[in-house]
Design an enzyme around this catalytic site. Structure first.
Site, PDB file in Angstrom:
ATOM      1  N   GLU A 108      67.438  76.369 -52.676  1.00 54.91           N
ATOM      2  CA  GLU A 108      68.059  77.688 -52.474  1.00 54.91           C
ATOM      3  C   GLU A 108      68.961  78.046 -53.644  1.00 54.91           C
ATOM      4  O   GLU A 108      69.071  79.211 -54.022  1.00 54.91           O
ATOM      5  CB  GLU A 108      68.840  77.682 -51.154  1.00 54.91           C
ATOM      6  CG  GLU A 108      67.920  77.638 -49.939  1.00 54.91           C
ATOM      7  CD  GLU A 108      68.680  77.480 -48.647  1.00 54.91           C
ATOM      8  OE1 GLU A 108      69.267  76.393 -48.436  1.00 54.91           O
ATOM      9  OE2 GLU A 108      68.694  78.404 -47.836  1.00 54.91           O
ATOM     10  N   GLU A 128      64.482  71.922 -44.030  1.00 52.36           N
ATOM     11  CA  GLU A 128      65.529  71.940 -43.015  1.00 52.36           C
ATOM     12  C   GLU A 128      64.986  71.847 -41.594  1.00 52.36           C
ATOM     13  O   GLU A 128      65.627  71.304 -40.711  1.00 52.36           O
ATOM     14  CB  GLU A 128      66.385  73.191 -43.149  1.00 52.36           C
ATOM     15  CG  GLU A 128      67.330  73.189 -44.331  1.00 52.36           C
ATOM     16  CD  GLU A 128      66.681  73.694 -45.610  1.00 52.36           C
ATOM     17  OE1 GLU A 128      65.456  73.657 -45.735  1.00 52.36           O
ATOM     18  OE2 GLU A 128      67.452  74.106 -46.506  1.00 52.36           O
TER      19      GLU A 128
HETATM   20  N1  T1G Z   1      72.541  64.464 -48.021  1.00 54.70           N
HETATM   21  C1  T1G Z   1      73.144  63.248 -48.079  1.00 54.70           C
HETATM   22  N2  T1G Z   1      72.504  62.095 -48.384  1.00 54.70           N
HETATM   23  C2  T1G Z   1      71.185  62.180 -48.643  1.00 54.70           C
HETATM   24  C3  T1G Z   1      70.481  63.403 -48.586  1.00 54.70           C
HETATM   25  C4  T1G Z   1      71.221  64.581 -48.266  1.00 54.70           C
HETATM   26  N3  T1G Z   1      70.652  65.775 -48.228  1.00 54.70           N
HETATM   27  N4  T1G Z   1      69.178  63.138 -48.898  1.00 54.70           N
HETATM   28  C5  T1G Z   1      69.092  61.822 -49.114  1.00 54.70           C
HETATM   29  N5  T1G Z   1      70.286  61.251 -48.970  1.00 54.70           N
HETATM   30  C6  T1G Z   1      70.586  59.825 -49.154  1.00 54.70           C
HETATM   31  C7  T1G Z   1      69.857  58.965 -48.143  1.00 54.70           C
HETATM   32  O1  T1G Z   1      70.608  58.883 -46.955  1.00 54.70           O
HETATM   33  C8  T1G Z   1      69.801  57.640 -48.875  1.00 54.70           C
HETATM   34  O2  T1G Z   1      71.098  57.075 -48.778  1.00 54.70           O
HETATM   35  C9  T1G Z   1      69.622  58.049 -50.337  1.00 54.70           C
HETATM   36  O3  T1G Z   1      70.064  59.419 -50.411  1.00 54.70           O
HETATM   37  C10 T1G Z   1      68.185  57.981 -50.800  1.00 54.70           C
HETATM   38  O4  T1G Z   1      67.436  58.742 -49.870  1.00 54.70           O
HETATM   39  C11 T1G Z   1      72.130  74.607 -46.776  1.00 54.70           C
HETATM   40  C12 T1G Z   1      71.546  73.131 -44.593  1.00 54.70           C
HETATM   41  C13 T1G Z   1      65.513  63.473 -51.221  1.00 54.70           C
HETATM   42  C14 T1G Z   1      63.112  63.136 -50.575  1.00 54.70           C
HETATM   43  O5  T1G Z   1      66.426  67.585 -45.857  1.00 54.70           O
HETATM   44  O6  T1G Z   1      64.119  64.125 -47.849  1.00 54.70           O
HETATM   45  O7  T1G Z   1      70.128  71.734 -47.421  1.00 54.70           O
HETATM   46  O8  T1G Z   1      70.479  54.941 -47.574  1.00 54.70           O
HETATM   47  O9  T1G Z   1      66.177  56.767 -48.973  1.00 54.70           O
HETATM   48  O10 T1G Z   1      62.844  58.086 -49.976  1.00 54.70           O
HETATM   49  O11 T1G Z   1      70.004  75.357 -46.223  1.00 54.70           O
HETATM   50  O12 T1G Z   1      66.131  61.600 -49.112  1.00 54.70           O
HETATM   51  O13 T1G Z   1      70.660  55.000 -50.087  1.00 54.70           O
HETATM   52  O14 T1G Z   1      72.723  55.239 -48.672  1.00 54.70           O
HETATM   53  O15 T1G Z   1      65.479  59.150 -48.417  1.00 54.70           O
HETATM   54  O16 T1G Z   1      63.444  58.630 -52.405  1.00 54.70           O
HETATM   55  C15 T1G Z   1      67.989  69.627 -46.772  1.00 54.70           C
HETATM   56  C16 T1G Z   1      66.660  65.109 -47.221  1.00 54.70           C
HETATM   57  C17 T1G Z   1      69.352  69.292 -46.238  1.00 54.70           C
HETATM   58  C18 T1G Z   1      66.348  66.408 -47.919  1.00 54.70           C
HETATM   59  C19 T1G Z   1      64.526  61.209 -51.306  1.00 54.70           C
HETATM   60  N6  T1G Z   1      67.512  68.518 -47.586  1.00 54.70           N
HETATM   61  N7  T1G Z   1      66.372  63.969 -48.091  1.00 54.70           N
HETATM   62  O17 T1G Z   1      63.741  60.312 -50.578  1.00 54.70           O
HETATM   63  O18 T1G Z   1      65.203  58.232 -50.765  1.00 54.70           O
HETATM   64  S1  T1G Z   1      69.958  70.556 -45.176  1.00 54.70           S
HETATM   65  C20 T1G Z   1      66.761  67.553 -47.021  1.00 54.70           C
HETATM   66  C21 T1G Z   1      65.097  63.553 -48.292  1.00 54.70           C
HETATM   67  C22 T1G Z   1      70.214  71.857 -46.225  1.00 54.70           C
HETATM   68  C23 T1G Z   1      70.708  74.215 -46.636  1.00 54.70           C
HETATM   69  C24 T1G Z   1      70.481  73.183 -45.592  1.00 54.70           C
HETATM   70  C25 T1G Z   1      64.931  62.310 -49.113  1.00 54.70           C
HETATM   71  C26 T1G Z   1      64.520  62.568 -50.570  1.00 54.70           C
HETATM   72  P1  T1G Z   1      71.247  55.458 -48.770  1.00 54.70           P
HETATM   73  P2  T1G Z   1      66.035  58.194 -49.394  1.00 54.70           P
HETATM   74  P3  T1G Z   1      63.726  58.755 -50.960  1.00 54.70           P
END
Ligand code: T1G
Length: 696
Positions: A108, A128
């Site tokens: 975004e 999301e």
């Molecule tokens: N926030 C905080 N920590 C996150 C995170 C996030 N968005 N995404 C990943 N982590 C941490 C995860 O917990 C892990 O931590 C480490 O990063 C590696 O992740 C306003 C409201 C990016 C594809 O849904 O899909 O934006 O265990 O093990 O397999 O509209 O993480 O190492 O301590 O998954 O290589 C939208 C969620 C949020 C993406 C990487 N974004 N993340 O995958 O590694 S809501 C998402 C993923 C939002 C807006 C709205 C995956 C990845 P630790 P991982 P990976």
């Protein structure tokens, strides 16, 4: 606590201001990152030497979204919208330079940039919905303005990550720059934008695709209808759809208000709390307190499969799918041939659906070798046994494998309930014995229960977990007990369902309640699907239960056209008068008068018995943490992810309520389920939660 200066910086290269974010692990939009973007974009705008701006990230990925760890906590300034406005209203062109996964709020932010470039391996998406949310920073208003309504509906409700080349095709990015040259490529692109005097293009101002969709409500009605099954029970998909309707029918700023309202509705609901919990649970489940991440593992280059039946063939497919050769051993040529034929048919069906090419089918089949000799497994690194559920047979096989297979190899059993410690006693390498319980169909179901025996080594555990990850499973570690985690909890539910059959509830009454709760099907429909005669034999049948009586009547489930239900030729189920009569017969024989059983009682007795059993599993140390139990039931049995799993659901209901209802049902729950878990009772009394319990 990071500061904005520690996670963001501005460097000026000639006339290009490069704003760089560096906030491991995924540059999530924490408060510091939001402040960093705002400060450095404003600095670049104020710097007369800077004519254009590039927004880029260090580390593994562009911004991967809002910082989920901040959710549910008091919001801190600056809001993301302020950083986005600074970008979108900049008088100088801003170019997003994308690598890794630009997701959610990250994408975004990129959509507020005037242009976007990406390396070929990058992906963009608005996932999301998988967190029970919707893109709350303008994604639902900007995405359809670029890709159109239909595509936006699909992308928003699936949450899929779109590879950069496809993004280019869809207009989501403007140029693909060579892998490894993102920074230089983005700077060069920014310079071209200046040289060509390209406009400060704002996505919010492009309306033609919205106008084209205006006055066509059927687009949305058709989409809802086509996806009704998939979205059943979920709130987030519907709210995403409503946001796109707002984008079509309202001016941009009004649409943004609608998006905000629909976002807050989800954020404050239990479904999103559950799905965010599951997001972290899926990452916790791999962590085993006394088996550290650097535990030595066996490199699995060759796999042996003992048994080429439904499970053996399905398990073998997992390895062939990732290029690992498998030798399958059967005792009879026709069994081996049949097993390999089933595997080929599975692959060919996938190819018919366009999800595999014919050469991929051949390539995978080429990795599977059939054999009638256990000796052919001598050089395997991992051997998995999937034969008949009989301890003697398994002990005999493992004793032979022990002699044949090279030292150091891992010997795994796919048993769904037998005590693997007894198998360990049959071999000279008990440390190499581990359970790897796949779920049928093994080439489809995501769950793998790794079972740790008394003598299982840390290397064997770490290897089994790593293999699970390699073949795309989600693996949960279980201790040894009848049914491990998943089936032991299933047994508790089955006890209650079977008991209520003899108290006045019909199978379809019980199935309806659990289906409406969100499970893919109820216990009786599930039995009919799997086959009522699993573990039943004509010779030993005593007609002691409704199930046995049905089997004796050759009503063995869908495969015979009748079980608890009657089935028409397209396998559509309908309540059966035959079953109803049988249930009444068994009720009378039990001396029970049929009584009215409410839907609430059906739900509470089934689900609270599951919760009680889960608490016992946790208390006995069979599961490391409550969320592992939830991972098992979501991925092995279809527990609705928007309810977080049985343990999370218990915390949602409140443990005091669960305990007092179990006490209220008391003896009616039967001996096993009326014994309330001491852990559950203690947590309830102390006002604590199951999800906070962790063993080890
Ligand atoms: N926030 C905080 N920590 C996150 C995170 C996030 N968005 N995404 C990943 N982590 C941490 C995860 O917990 C892990 O931590 C480490 O990063 C590696 O992740 C306003 C409201 C990016 C594809 O849904 O899909 O934006 O265990 O093990 O397999 O509209 O993480 O190492 O301590 O998954 O290589 C939208 C969620 C949020 C993406 C990487 N974004 N993340 O995958 O590694 S809501 C998402 C993923 C939002 C807006 C709205 C995956 C990845 P630790 P991982 P990976």
């Amino acid at each position: 606590m990071s500061s904005s200066s520690s996670v963001a910086s501005l460097s000026v290269e000639g006339d290009i201001g490069v704003v760089t974010l560096n906030s491991p692990p995924v540059n999530a939009l924490s408060q510091a990152v939001r402040a960093g973007i705002l400060e450095n974009v404003n600095k670049a705008v104020a710097d007369p030497a800077v004519k254009a701006i590039v927004l880029i990230c260090e580390g593994r990925t562009f911004i991967a979204g809002a910082d989920i760890t901040e959710f549910g906590k008091p919001r801190k300034d600056p809001p993301l919208s302020e950083a986005q406005d600074a970008i979108e209203n900049s008088p100088k062109p801003v170019v997003a330079a994308i690598h890794g996964t630009a997701l959610g709020g990250g994408f975004e932010v990129a959509l507020c940039c005037h242009y976007r470039v990406a390396v070929p391996s990058a992906k963009c998406g608005l996932p999301e919905v998988k967190l029970g949310l919707l893109p709350g920073a303008g994604g639902t208003q900007r995405l359809p303005r670029i890709v159109g309504v239909e595509r936006a509906l699909d992308l928003l409700t699936s949450g899929q990550h779109v590879p950069a080349p496809k993004c280019l095709e869809m207009g989501l990015v403007d140029e693909i720059v060579p892998e490894g040259e993102l920074r230089a490529g983005a700077i060069a692109f920014a310079r071209r934008v200046l040289a060509e005097k390209r406009p400060l293009r704002k996505v919010r101002d492009t309306d033609e695709k919205m106008v084209a969709a205006r006055g066509k409500p059927e687009i949305f009605a058709d989409f809802r209808k086509a996806n009704a099954r998939k979205f059943r029970g979920f709130q987030a998909p519907e709210n995403n759809i409503r946001c796109v309707e707002a984008a079509v029918n309202l001016p941009f700023d009004e649409g943004m208000k609608a998006e905000r309202k629909l976002f807050e509705e989800l954020m404050s609901g239990t479904q999103s709390a559950a799905q965010r919990y599951v997001f972290f649970a899926e990452r916790e489940v791999w962590k085993i307190p006394d088996v550290p991440a650097d535990t030595p593992v066996v490199a699995v280059k060759k796999v042996g499969m003992v048994g080429a039946g439904t499970m053996g063939g399905g398990i073998a497919m997992n390895f062939a799918n990732v290029g690992i050769p498998v030798t399958l051993v059967e005792t009879r040529p026709e069994a081996l041939e049949r097993g390999l034929k089933v595997v080929r048919r599975n692959y060919e069906n996938t190819a018919k659906r366009g999800r595999l090419t014919n050469e991929q089918v051949e390539q995978r089949m080429g990795l599977l070798t059939g054999s009638l000799e256990l000796e052919s497994l001598a050089d395997c690194d991992l051997v998995i046994e999937a034969v008949f559920e009989n301890m003697e047979i398994k002990q005999d096989i493992f004793a032979k494998l022990d002699r044949i297979v090279k030292p150091g190899a891992i010997l795994a059993t796919n048993t769904s309930a037998l005590n693997i410690n007894e198998i360990g006693r049959a071999v000279k390498r008990p440390e190499g014995i581990v359970g790897m319980h796949f779920f049928s169909p093994a080439n489809v179901m995501r769950l793998l229960e790794v079972v740790r025996g008394d003598t299982t080594s840390k290397t064997a555990i770490a290897t089994a977990m790593q293999v699970g990850k390699k073949v795309g499973k989600i693996a949960a570690l279980s201790g040894v007990c009848p049914g491990f985690i998943g089936n032991r909890i299933l047994a508790a539910r089955t006890r209650q369902a079977q008991a209520m059959l003899l108290e006045g509830a019909m199978p379809w009454d019980i199935d309806k309640v659990l289906y409406e709760f969100g499970l893919p099907m109820g216990p009786f429909a599930m039995s009919d699907l799997a086959g009522l005669d699993i573990g039943w034999s004509k010779e030993t049948s005593k007609r002691a239960t409704v199930r046995e009586a049905l089997c004796e009547m050759d009503r063995r489930g869908q495969k015979t056209g009748a079980g608890y239900y009657d089935y028409d030729e397209s396998r559509k189920a309908s309540p059966s008068p035959v079953t109803e009569k049988l249930v009444h017969e068994f009720m009378a024989a039990a001396g029970n008068k049929p009584r009215e059983i409410t839907e609430q009682e059906i739900l509470e007795r089934c689900v609270y018995a599951m919760i009680n059993e889960g608490a016992k599993i946790l208390d006995e140390g069979i599961a490391i943490r409550a969320s592992d139990i939830d991972i098992v039931w979501i991925n092995g049995y279809g527990w609705p992810v928007y309810r977080g799993g049985p343990m999370f659901y218990a915390d949602t209901v409140g443990l005091q309520t669960v305990v007092s209802k179990l006490e209220e049902y008391g003896e009616r729950m039967g001996a096993a389920d009326s014994a309330i878990s001491p852990l559950l009772a203690r947590l309830a009394k102390d006002g604590k939660r199951l999800q906070d319990v962790k063993n080890g």
